[in-house]
Write a protein that holds these residues in place. Structure first.
Motif, PDB file in Angstrom:
ATOM      1  N   ASN A 292     -20.615  -6.679  32.953  1.00  0.00           N
ATOM      2  CA  ASN A 292     -19.442  -6.741  32.075  1.00  0.00           C
ATOM      3  C   ASN A 292     -19.296  -8.115  31.429  1.00  0.00           C
ATOM      4  O   ASN A 292     -18.859  -8.221  30.274  1.00  0.00           O
ATOM      5  CB  ASN A 292     -18.174  -6.394  32.858  1.00  0.00           C
ATOM      6  N   ALA A 293     -19.630  -9.157  32.172  1.00  0.00           N
ATOM      7  CA  ALA A 293     -19.557 -10.509  31.608  1.00  0.00           C
ATOM      8  C   ALA A 293     -20.465 -10.616  30.388  1.00  0.00           C
ATOM      9  O   ALA A 293     -20.051 -11.096  29.328  1.00  0.00           O
ATOM     10  CB  ALA A 293     -19.955 -11.539  32.661  1.00  0.00           C
ATOM     11  N   ARG A 294     -21.699 -10.129  30.535  1.00  0.00           N
ATOM     12  CA  ARG A 294     -22.635 -10.195  29.408  1.00  0.00           C
ATOM     13  C   ARG A 294     -22.164  -9.310  28.259  1.00  0.00           C
ATOM     14  O   ARG A 294     -22.318  -9.676  27.079  1.00  0.00           O
ATOM     15  CB  ARG A 294     -24.035  -9.782  29.870  1.00  0.00           C
ATOM     16  N   TYR A 295     -21.571  -8.186  28.557  1.00  0.00           N
ATOM     17  CA  TYR A 295     -21.073  -7.285  27.511  1.00  0.00           C
ATOM     18  C   TYR A 295     -20.072  -8.014  26.606  1.00  0.00           C
ATOM     19  O   TYR A 295     -20.165  -7.957  25.368  1.00  0.00           O
ATOM     20  CB  TYR A 295     -20.433  -6.053  28.147  1.00  0.00           C
ATOM     21  N   TYR A 296     -19.132  -8.716  27.224  1.00  0.00           N
ATOM     22  CA  TYR A 296     -18.099  -9.393  26.426  1.00  0.00           C
ATOM     23  C   TYR A 296     -18.618 -10.686  25.804  1.00  0.00           C
ATOM     24  O   TYR A 296     -18.208 -11.054  24.686  1.00  0.00           O
ATOM     25  CB  TYR A 296     -16.845  -9.637  27.277  1.00  0.00           C
ATOM     26  N   TYR A 297     -19.513 -11.380  26.497  1.00  0.00           N
ATOM     27  CA  TYR A 297     -20.124 -12.554  25.870  1.00  0.00           C
ATOM     28  C   TYR A 297     -20.885 -12.144  24.602  1.00  0.00           C
ATOM     29  O   TYR A 297     -20.857 -12.847  23.590  1.00  0.00           O
ATOM     30  CB  TYR A 297     -21.080 -13.246  26.838  1.00  0.00           C
ATOM     31  N   ARG A 298     -21.558 -10.984  24.661  1.00  0.00           N
ATOM     32  CA  ARG A 298     -22.324 -10.534  23.495  1.00  0.00           C
ATOM     33  C   ARG A 298     -21.404 -10.089  22.356  1.00  0.00           C
ATOM     34  O   ARG A 298     -21.745 -10.239  21.181  1.00  0.00           O
ATOM     35  CB  ARG A 298     -23.287  -9.425  23.910  1.00  0.00           C
ATOM     36  N   LYS A 299     -20.238  -9.550  22.712  1.00  0.00           N
ATOM     37  CA  LYS A 299     -19.261  -9.223  21.660  1.00  0.00           C
ATOM     38  C   LYS A 299     -18.780 -10.517  20.998  1.00  0.00           C
ATOM     39  O   LYS A 299     -18.534 -10.555  19.786  1.00  0.00           O
ATOM     40  CB  LYS A 299     -18.086  -8.440  22.264  1.00  0.00           C
ATOM     41  N   ALA A 300     -18.654 -11.564  21.796  1.00  0.00           N
ATOM     42  CA  ALA A 300     -18.287 -12.868  21.231  1.00  0.00           C
ATOM     43  C   ALA A 300     -19.401 -13.400  20.333  1.00  0.00           C
ATOM     44  O   ALA A 300     -19.142 -13.949  19.261  1.00  0.00           O
ATOM     45  CB  ALA A 300     -17.989 -13.863  22.353  1.00  0.00           C
ATOM     46  N   VAL A 301     -20.652 -13.214  20.772  1.00  0.00           N
ATOM     47  CA  VAL A 301     -21.798 -13.652  19.974  1.00  0.00           C
ATOM     48  C   VAL A 301     -21.833 -12.935  18.633  1.00  0.00           C
ATOM     49  O   VAL A 301     -22.167 -13.538  17.598  1.00  0.00           O
ATOM     50  CB  VAL A 301     -23.113 -13.383  20.752  1.00  0.00           C
ATOM     51  N   HIS A 302     -21.457 -11.666  18.630  1.00  0.00           N
ATOM     52  CA  HIS A 302     -21.450 -10.901  17.379  1.00  0.00           C
ATOM     53  C   HIS A 302     -20.534 -11.551  16.345  1.00  0.00           C
ATOM     54  O   HIS A 302     -20.836 -11.540  15.141  1.00  0.00           O
ATOM     55  CB  HIS A 302     -20.993  -9.467  17.658  1.00  0.00           C
ATOM     56  N   LEU A 303     -19.418 -12.143  16.808  1.00  0.00           N
ATOM     57  CA  LEU A 303     -18.475 -12.804  15.898  1.00  0.00           C
ATOM     58  C   LEU A 303     -18.847 -14.256  15.643  1.00  0.00           C
ATOM     59  O   LEU A 303     -18.487 -14.814  14.605  1.00  0.00           O
ATOM     60  CB  LEU A 303     -17.057 -12.714  16.473  1.00  0.00           C
ATOM     61  N   THR A 306     -23.817 -18.332  16.053  1.00  0.00           N
ATOM     62  CA  THR A 306     -24.454 -19.645  16.209  1.00  0.00           C
ATOM     63  C   THR A 306     -23.774 -20.496  17.277  1.00  0.00           C
ATOM     64  O   THR A 306     -24.062 -21.683  17.391  1.00  0.00           O
ATOM     65  CB  THR A 306     -24.437 -20.411  14.873  1.00  0.00           C
ATOM     66  N   GLU A 307     -22.885 -19.889  18.062  1.00  0.00           N
ATOM     67  CA  GLU A 307     -22.168 -20.631  19.115  1.00  0.00           C
ATOM     68  C   GLU A 307     -23.053 -20.720  20.357  1.00  0.00           C
ATOM     69  O   GLU A 307     -23.184 -19.774  21.124  1.00  0.00           O
ATOM     70  CB  GLU A 307     -20.845 -19.931  19.437  1.00  0.00           C
TER      71      GLU A 307
END
Length: 472
Positions: A292-303, A306-307
């Motif tokens: 779940n941590a990676r799921y939400y981190y990847r949603k953050a990456v989508h937005l 380059t972070e």
């Protein structure tokens, strides 16, 4: 009908502008009313230049030398040009004709501040506060807050906003602004007192409850902050910023499940933001839920593609699960966007070390040590990796160097002893081991994993036994 009026107004203004240009060029001695001059001045200010607007002011004063409004305009432009003394003289003249114009007080304060006469500006403010009341006083305080902001007198900004709320406790503009300035100036205790007074008068003021929560949060009183935010969302269940701040407070208390709940509520109420997804991912990570941590981190990456820190955090979740290949891919992506982070070098080095790619790992750790020469963590990884690579001579040398240059930490004496032992220099190893045990016996367990078989050596066992007896 409105279009007809607008067209008529345009024609009137065009006629005024034509007459003004004839007056300015000496082609006519036409007459313009004061209001017409003021509109022309405003027009020239907005569409052409202050220089031309100033020219219009000077021409207008030839016709209306006793006009307070035109004198105020002249003073305003003088202040822009930093002619503060002249501006004060003009404002004194204007106040003779109209001593209730708020703009005169504001510009006087601005001029005094420009001359660095802070006491005079303060006195002007105090006298004005006694002269004006109600809405006029509120307007003046907002203007003065902007002036103080320009001159970086931030405590005065807070004072102005507090004064507004003393007059109008439910003034939304002041409530919004004072939340920021409370945090900026650190006046949390004062803010708590103020907002309690507002809430006592109006217990259904959601912004006051929110500001109260923010002030408690500024003092790290997270339980009280959460209680205040809960009142805010009880009054307005769509108050997304209250949910957001509540989530942060729950995270500070390590109540990650509760934090996730309110942060997800934030996402329901507002546009998705990378920082919210990241916070939810962080909570799941702390709860050891890597998927779940990676799921939400990847949603953050989508937005925020380059972070770099998002890829770094994904790498950490893989490392917790000892998925070193996946972790390495993530940290290398992070380093594409940020090549100067020692933390990233350490993580990459740890991944490579666990993949037994020691040469590359040592290179990463050496960069981290070079960038952070006093870091015990960086030195520790570097030395351990040298040991695992079976470069015991360099391990011993670097351990002593780290001991001398990174705070004389006992851990490095243990590393040195283990390296000597690995090279067969048992007597010297025992000397350093004894010295390290005398300084910090508990750290022996931290280095034992380098070579557990050392406990099969009778001399080492005897040394540990003697130390245990002497420490009882």
């Amino acid at each position: 009908m409105r279009e007809e009026n607008y067209s008529e107004d345009n024609k009137t203004f065009d006629r005024w502008l034509q007459l003004y240009n004839e007056i300015r060029t000496g082609k006519s001695a036409a007459f313009l009313e004061e209001d017409a001059f003021l509109e022309i001045i405003e027009y020239l200010d907005e569409t052409q230049s202050i220089k031309k607007a100033t020219e219009a002011v000077n021409i207008a004063l030839e016709y209306y030398p006793f006009s307070s409004a035109i004198l105020v305009k002249k003073a305003d432009y003088l202040i822009v040009e930093k002619h503060f003394e002249e501006a004060l003289n003009i404002l004194e003249q204007a106040s003779i004709y109209d001593n209730h114009d708020i703009n005169i007080i504001i510009l006087k304060t601005d001029a005094f501040l420009g001359l660095e006469k802070f006491d005079a500006a303060e006195l002007e403010l105090q006298e004005a506060l006694e002269s004006f009341q109600g809405e006029e006083c509120v307007d003046m305080l907002f203007e003065l807050a902007d002036v103080y902001d320009d001159y970086e007198m931030f405590d005065k900004v807070f004072f102005c906003l507090k004064s507004v709320l003393n007059i109008e406790p439910s003034n939304e503009e002041a409530l919004y602004k004072i939340c920021f300035w409370t945090e900026f100036t650190g006046r949390n205790e004062e803010s708590i007192t103020l907002h309690h007074q507002i809430i006592d008068e109006n217990p259904y003021n959601e912004l006051a409850w929110f500001n109260l929560g923010a002030a408690y949060q500024g003092l790290k009183l997270y339980e009280k902050a959460i209680d205040a935010y809960k009142y805010a969302v009880a009054i307005n269940e769509k108050f997304d910023y209250a949910y957001r701040n509540m989530g942060d407070a729950f995270m500070r208390l390590r109540k990650y499940k509760e934090a996730i709940e309110v942060l997800k509520r934030t996402l329901e109420l507002t546009r998705p933001e990378s920082i919210i997804y990241e916070a939810i991912g962080y909570c799941y990570h702390k709860m050891n839920n890597g998927d779940n941590a990676r799921y939400y981190y990847r949603k953050a990456v989508h937005l925020s593609p380059t972070e770099s820190k998002l890829y770094y955090k994904i790498a950490l979740t893989y490392m917790d699960e000892m998925q070193w290949e996946q972790a390495l891919k993530s940290i290398e992506t992070a380093m594409v966007f940020n090549q100067s982070s020692s933390d990233y070098d350490l993580v990459k080095g740890e991944c490579l070390m666990n993949l037994e790619q020691y040469t590359d790992a040592i290179h990463c750790f050496s960069i981290a040590v070079e960038n952070r020469p006093k870091s015990v963590t960086a030195w520790s990884y570097f030395i351990r990796c040298l040991y695992y690579a079976e470069d015991y001579q360099t391990t011993a040398e670097q351990a002593l160097y780290a001991y001398e240059n990174a705070g004389k930490k006992t851990l490095f004496l243990f590393y040195h002893a283990f390296a000597l032992y690995a090279m067969g220099q048992v007597k010297d190893a025992l000397i350093y081991l004894e010295s390290a045990l005398n300084q910090s016996p508990k750290q022996f367990k931290k280095v034992l994993e380098l070579n557990p078989s050392i406990l099969q050596n009778s001399s080492v066992v005897d040394l540990l036994a003697r130390f245990r007896k002497s420490s009882k």
